[in-house]
Motif scaffolding. Structure first.
Motif, PDB file in Angstrom:
ATOM      1  N   LEU A 192       0.944  -0.975  -0.069  1.00  0.00           N
ATOM      2  CA  LEU A 192      -0.190  -0.113   0.229  1.00  0.00           C
ATOM      3  C   LEU A 192       1.132   1.165  -0.069  1.00  0.00           C
ATOM      4  CD1 LEU A 192      -2.671  -1.274   2.581  1.00  0.00           C
ATOM      5  CD2 LEU A 192      -2.787  -0.911  -0.370  1.00  0.00           C
ATOM      6  N   VAL A 193       1.780   0.974   0.060  1.00  0.00           N
ATOM      7  CA  VAL A 193       2.944   2.159   0.461  1.00  0.00           C
ATOM      8  C   VAL A 193       3.134   2.765  -1.115  1.00  0.00           C
ATOM      9  CG1 VAL A 193       5.130   3.449   0.393  1.00  0.00           C
ATOM     10  CG2 VAL A 193       4.134   1.405   2.152  1.00  0.00           C
ATOM     11  N   PRO A 194       2.783   4.142  -1.248  1.00  0.00           N
ATOM     12  CA  PRO A 194       2.477   3.910  -3.217  1.00  0.00           C
ATOM     13  C   PRO A 194       4.169   4.948  -3.827  1.00  0.00           C
ATOM     14  CG  PRO A 194       2.246   5.855  -2.142  1.00  0.00           C
ATOM     15  CD  PRO A 194       2.399   5.311  -0.728  1.00  0.00           C
ATOM     16  N   GLY A 195       4.866   4.225  -3.978  1.00  0.00           N
ATOM     17  CA  GLY A 195       5.965   3.907  -4.046  1.00  0.00           C
ATOM     18  C   GLY A 195       5.835   4.492  -5.514  1.00  0.00           C
ATOM     19  N   VAL A 196       4.788   5.019  -6.652  1.00  0.00           N
ATOM     20  CA  VAL A 196       4.708   5.615  -8.087  1.00  0.00           C
ATOM     21  C   VAL A 196       4.803   7.115  -7.909  1.00  0.00           C
ATOM     22  CG1 VAL A 196       3.652   6.194 -10.044  1.00  0.00           C
ATOM     23  CG2 VAL A 196       3.891   3.589  -9.695  1.00  0.00           C
ATOM     24  N   LEU A 197       3.895   7.066  -6.408  1.00  0.00           N
ATOM     25  CA  LEU A 197       3.593   8.351  -6.293  1.00  0.00           C
ATOM     26  C   LEU A 197       4.596   9.451  -5.703  1.00  0.00           C
ATOM     27  CD1 LEU A 197       1.828  11.123  -6.052  1.00  0.00           C
ATOM     28  CD2 LEU A 197       0.645   9.583  -3.593  1.00  0.00           C
ATOM     29  N   ILE A 198       5.462   8.882  -4.544  1.00  0.00           N
ATOM     30  CA  ILE A 198       6.604   9.044  -3.985  1.00  0.00           C
ATOM     31  C   ILE A 198       7.758   9.459  -4.743  1.00  0.00           C
ATOM     32  CG2 ILE A 198       8.644   8.655  -2.124  1.00  0.00           C
ATOM     33  CD1 ILE A 198       6.870   6.690  -1.024  1.00  0.00           C
ATOM     34  N   ALA A 199       8.398   8.406  -6.194  1.00  0.00           N
ATOM     35  CA  ALA A 199       8.664   8.751  -6.775  1.00  0.00           C
ATOM     36  C   ALA A 199       8.115  10.269  -7.941  1.00  0.00           C
ATOM     37  CB  ALA A 199       9.249   7.992  -7.582  1.00  0.00           C
ATOM     38  N   SER A 200       7.301  10.365  -8.132  1.00  0.00           N
ATOM     39  CA  SER A 200       7.261  11.098  -8.932  1.00  0.00           C
ATOM     40  C   SER A 200       6.879  12.777  -8.308  1.00  0.00           C
ATOM     41  CB  SER A 200       5.786  11.227  -8.866  1.00  0.00           C
ATOM     42  OG  SER A 200       5.260  10.101  -9.697  1.00  0.00           O
ATOM     43  N   LEU A 201       7.121  12.462  -7.161  1.00  0.00           N
ATOM     44  CA  LEU A 201       7.015  14.108  -6.282  1.00  0.00           C
ATOM     45  C   LEU A 201       8.515  14.064  -5.890  1.00  0.00           C
ATOM     46  CD1 LEU A 201       3.681  13.353  -3.752  1.00  0.00           C
ATOM     47  CD2 LEU A 201       3.913  14.604  -5.375  1.00  0.00           C
ATOM     48  N   MET A 202       9.163  13.032  -5.467  1.00  0.00           N
ATOM     49  CA  MET A 202      11.008  13.553  -5.548  1.00  0.00           C
ATOM     50  C   MET A 202      11.578  13.613  -6.746  1.00  0.00           C
ATOM     51  SD  MET A 202      12.022  10.324  -3.261  1.00  0.00           S
ATOM     52  CE  MET A 202      13.465  10.380  -4.048  1.00  0.00           C
ATOM     53  N   GLY A 203      11.587  13.482  -8.231  1.00  0.00           N
ATOM     54  CA  GLY A 203      11.323  13.770  -9.154  1.00  0.00           C
ATOM     55  C   GLY A 203      11.197  15.558  -9.078  1.00  0.00           C
ATOM     56  N   LEU A 204       9.904  15.532  -9.420  1.00  0.00           N
ATOM     57  CA  LEU A 204       9.396  17.268  -9.372  1.00  0.00           C
ATOM     58  C   LEU A 204       9.833  18.143  -9.103  1.00  0.00           C
ATOM     59  CD1 LEU A 204       7.096  18.882 -10.488  1.00  0.00           C
ATOM     60  CD2 LEU A 204       5.431  18.321  -9.101  1.00  0.00           C
TER      61      LEU A 204
END
Length: 501
Positions: A192-204
């Motif tokens: 349930l940890v949203p890795g895709v969202l976390i990675a996207s926010l980090m990249g942004l």
């Protein structure tokens, strides 16, 4: 006893739908890029189409939207027709979605959901593994920060990117690896940890803070897409075959998990309703500037883990994406390397040549089907719909070859020959059975009696029954007593009709 999934929206559906939306927003942009479209078209395909799909869905978990395999099939269908990323290309993608949608609606209305089972396991194994290689390869230029000519094709573009280190960007490579690592680690911590969202926010965040100069998503229109049927109708004939392929292959790849989950939960699941649901989603995607959509394995699993109870969780996901669209331009600075990392992280595990080897060790003919489909998909890219057709044809040929030769196991008891038959006795295999039996009798001239045991025959058609009658006549003329035993119940009437019983 099987139960029916809940039909009312619950608080759990809201939580699950929002959880999926957090992953779907960056994923849909990544898969739109994979399909050769500007990223915002992925967002368009993740809003209204999901809302439409929810009203007809059978599974309480299956999440609709842009997916990697359908994106690759879309790229293969459209690249020969228009330059990717152009307005013309986007309209072709919408028209292709319409073809896919109408095909799925027709399949659902005709209750022909069984067509998904025409793809053998061996064919799908070879195809999916090769498709995964193509998908990962398509992301290599973006992951390295370089630019490779689109006309080179998927694998040549990947090779061009790998062999031109002077075009690499350290920041892009680092972002790609960080994205993949974040998604993998997040999944290991908890699904349930949203890795895709976390990675996207980090990249942004990295892009905004450092003034990243590499390739980014770029301008994203604000607000909702406009409804339109201004499509290149003159190109419709060129899209019918790839649309039919996507309508079946994309469906089979996505809904397999929903069938498994329904079995685990002992709930009813209807393939025809899912065809209607995915068909309506594609029709809506076509008129809202989207691209062909399908069922997602990863988002469906997430939806269930997050507590979804009914099909309305997909409705919540679609509404959440629609609410996000007015502020979508905030993602314009998102590095494309992050999108490449998202796709690679989702797909690389599907590269499984060991499965093809296992099939070949178990059955050489089926191994050939898997290997030829695998190789054909790589060689024929981007026209991978042709590789699918090749795989289906090979699967049918192997099946026909098997059915043409019934299994005959014989043993001797004195002057008596006992013959146990198995397989299917039909007009295509009847002559082979007769030839096998009389060849054996020619080699064993001291046999005076033959007993045919038919309990292993799955089916006997009219031609097969006639051949059995002829075999009895031929045996009598050769002074051999031939009797038939253990006739399956379904064949008693046929054998009586030809005078054997």
């Amino acid at each position: 006893m099987k139960s029916t999934p809940p039909s009312r929206l619950s608080g759990s559906d809201v939580i699950a739908g929002l959880s999926v939306a957090l992953v779907l927003i960056p994923q849909s942009m990544a898969y739109a890029e994979l399909a050769g479209l500007p990223p915002h078209h992925g967002l368009y395909a993740a809003g209204f189409p999901l809302i439409a799909a929810a009203f007809l869905a059978s599974s309480p978990y299956l999440q609709t939207g842009p997916v990697a395999l359908t994106g690759l099939l879309t790229l293969g269908a459209l690249l020969p027709l228009a330059p990717s990323g152009t307005a013309e290309y986007a309209k072709l993608a919408a028209l292709l979605a319409l073809v896919v949608g109408v095909a799925r609606l027709l399949i659902g209305m005709l209750k022909a959901g069984w067509v998904v089972y025409l793809m053998s396991h061996s064919m799908m194994t070879g195809f999916l593994s090769a498709a995964a290689i193509l998908i990962v390869s398509s992301q290599i230029p973006g992951a390295l920060g370089g630019v490779a000519p689109l006309q080179l094709g998927v694998l040549p573009r990947a090779w061009h990117g790998l062999t031109h280190p002077e075009s690499w960007e350290i920041a892009s490579i680092a972002l790609t690896f960080i994205t993949i690592g974040t998604i993998v680690i997040a999944a290991r911590i908890h699904p349930l940890v949203p890795g895709v969202l976390i990675a996207s926010l980090m990249g942004l965040g990295f892009s905004l803070v450092t003034g990243y100069t590499g390739s980014t998503v770029g301008e994203i229109p604000s607000g909702f897409s406009t409804l339109s049927i201004d499509l290149p109708w003159d190109m419709l004939p060129a899209l019918i075959f790839p649309g039919l392929v996507i309508s079946v292959i994309g469906f089979a790849e996505g809904v397999s998990i929903s069938r498994v989950l329904a079995s685990e939960d002992r709930q009813h699941w209807d393939a025809d309703r899912e065809f209607l649901s995915k068909g309506m989603a594609n029709v809506v995607a076509a008129v809202t500037g989207g691209l062909p959509v399908g069922g997602s394995l990863s988002r469906t699993s997430l939806n269930r883990l997050a507590g979804a109870q009914s099909r309305w969780s997909g409705l919540v996901t679609g509404i959440a994406v629609m609410v996000f669209l007015p502020i979508a331009p905030m993602l314009s600075a998102l590095p494309r390397a992050v999108l490449s990392g998202i796709v690679i992280a989702a797909i690389w595990k599907l590269v499984r040549p060991q499965d093809i080897i296992h099939i070949a060790k178990t059955s050489v003919p089926q191994g050939m089907v898997a290997f030829v489909t695998f190789l054909g998909t790589l060689v024929m890219a981007p026209h991978i719909d042709r590789a699918i057709l090749l795989g289906v044809a090979m699967s049918a040929a192997v099946h026909l070859w098997r059915e043409l030769t019934p299994t005959v196991v014989s043993s001797r008891e004195g002057d008596q020959l006992i013959v146990d038959l198995s397989g299917v006795l039909w007009f295509g295999s009847a002559a082979a059975l007769e030839n096998q039996l009389f060849e054996q009798l020619a080699d064993e001239p001291d046999v005076n009696k033959v007993v045919l045991r038919c309990s292993g025959l799955g089916r006997i058609d009219f031609s097969g029954a006639n051949v059995l009658h002829e075999m009895v006549d031929h045996a009598e003329r050769a002074n051999i007593e031939l009797t038939i035993e253990d006739v399956p119940d379904h064949a008693l009437r046929l054998l009586s009709a030809v005078g054997l019983l």
